[in-house]
Design a protein around this motif. Structure first.
Motif, mmCIF file in Angstrom:
data_model
loop_
_atom_site.group_PDB
_atom_site.id
_atom_site.type_symbol
_atom_site.label_atom_id
_atom_site.label_comp_id
_atom_site.label_asym_id
_atom_site.label_seq_id
_atom_site.Cartn_x
_atom_site.Cartn_y
_atom_site.Cartn_z
ATOM 1 N N MET A 1 23.811 -3.317 -128.282
ATOM 2 C CA MET A 1 22.575 -2.605 -128.085
ATOM 3 C C MET A 1 21.731 -2.707 -129.358
ATOM 4 S SD MET A 1 22.239 1.242 -126.763
ATOM 5 C CE MET A 1 21.015 2.271 -127.450
ATOM 6 N N ASN A 2 20.495 -3.139 -129.224
ATOM 7 C CA ASN A 2 19.614 -3.327 -130.360
ATOM 8 C C ASN A 2 18.653 -2.141 -130.462
ATOM 9 O OD1 ASN A 2 18.295 -4.404 -132.500
ATOM 10 N ND2 ASN A 2 17.454 -6.151 -131.422
ATOM 11 N N LYS A 3 18.842 -1.321 -131.466
ATOM 12 C CA LYS A 3 18.017 -0.121 -131.679
ATOM 13 C C LYS A 3 16.789 -0.491 -132.496
ATOM 14 C CE LYS A 3 18.383 3.962 -134.549
ATOM 15 N NZ LYS A 3 17.801 3.632 -135.745
ATOM 16 N N ASN A 4 15.631 0.005 -132.060
ATOM 17 C CA ASN A 4 14.419 -0.199 -132.850
ATOM 18 C C ASN A 4 14.548 0.572 -134.152
ATOM 19 O OD1 ASN A 4 13.462 -1.566 -130.656
ATOM 20 N ND2 ASN A 4 11.870 -0.115 -130.146
ATOM 21 N N PRO A 5 14.137 -0.014 -135.271
ATOM 22 C CA PRO A 5 14.196 0.725 -136.540
ATOM 23 C C PRO A 5 13.205 1.879 -136.549
ATOM 24 C CG PRO A 5 13.134 -1.404 -136.850
ATOM 25 C CD PRO A 5 13.615 -1.355 -135.427
ATOM 26 N N THR A 6 13.518 2.880 -137.341
ATOM 27 C CA THR A 6 12.661 4.049 -137.494
ATOM 28 C C THR A 6 12.081 4.068 -138.895
ATOM 29 O OG1 THR A 6 13.941 5.324 -135.899
ATOM 30 C CG2 THR A 6 12.593 6.576 -137.453
ATOM 31 N N ILE A 7 10.759 4.253 -138.967
ATOM 32 C CA ILE A 7 10.066 4.310 -140.246
ATOM 33 C C ILE A 7 9.290 5.612 -140.358
ATOM 34 C CG2 ILE A 7 8.039 3.058 -139.386
ATOM 35 C CD1 ILE A 7 7.887 1.745 -142.216
ATOM 36 N N ILE A 8 9.355 6.239 -141.522
ATOM 37 C CA ILE A 8 8.567 7.428 -141.829
ATOM 38 C C ILE A 8 7.385 6.983 -142.672
ATOM 39 C CG2 ILE A 8 8.506 9.584 -143.149
ATOM 40 C CD1 ILE A 8 11.505 9.856 -142.506
ATOM 41 N N ALA A 64 16.260 8.102 -140.544
ATOM 42 C CA ALA A 64 15.233 7.061 -140.639
ATOM 43 C C ALA A 64 15.790 5.861 -141.394
ATOM 44 C CB ALA A 64 13.992 7.590 -141.335
ATOM 45 N N ASP A 65 15.270 4.694 -141.062
ATOM 46 C CA ASP A 65 15.693 3.464 -141.727
ATOM 47 C C ASP A 65 14.823 3.127 -142.934
ATOM 48 O OD1 ASP A 65 17.774 2.619 -139.764
ATOM 49 O OD2 ASP A 65 16.036 2.638 -138.415
ATOM 50 N N TYR A 66 13.545 3.509 -142.858
ATOM 51 C CA TYR A 66 12.588 3.169 -143.919
ATOM 52 C C TYR A 66 11.660 4.348 -144.179
ATOM 53 C CZ TYR A 66 14.009 -1.510 -142.492
ATOM 54 O OH TYR A 66 14.749 -2.614 -142.155
ATOM 55 N N LEU A 67 11.094 4.367 -145.381
ATOM 56 C CA LEU A 67 10.121 5.385 -145.762
ATOM 57 C C LEU A 67 9.002 4.721 -146.553
ATOM 58 C CD1 LEU A 67 9.178 8.379 -146.360
ATOM 59 C CD2 LEU A 67 10.607 8.232 -148.400
#
Length: 92
Positions: A1-8, A64-67
């Motif tokens: 399963m490929n999860k979309n990355p989360t960015i703040i 979150a993956d990125y900020l």
């Protein structure tokens, strides 16, 4: 399963931040838009969070993956803390 990355993106209603919200949502990122006045983006990939640089709270940061930190407090007037941007960024 490929999860979309989360960015703040803090300061997401500003000039640069608003562009980044649009850009990353078009790329398929789940975007957490941190801003003073919460608004509805009508986009399922974008979630808006109330954010005050002077009172950084640990809401919405988890997982979150990125900020991208674009928020800042202009130093205007006598009652402003000149170190607010530095101290708040440390808390983030």
């Amino acid at each position: 399963m490929n999860k979309n990355p989360t960015i703040i993106i803090t300061g997401s209603s500003g000039f640069i931040g608003s562009y980044l919200v649009s850009h990353f949502s078009k790329l398929g990122f789940n975007v957490r838009a941190f801003q003073r006045k919460v608004r509805n983006y009508n986009n399922p990939l974008i979630s808006c969070f109330h954010f005050e640089l002077a009172d950084v709270q640990d809401r919405g940061f988890q997982g979150a993956d990125y900020l991208v930190h674009c928020a800042y407090q202009p130093i205007i007037g006598r009652n402003r803390n000149p170190d607010i941007n530095i101290e708040s960024t440390k808390q983030i």
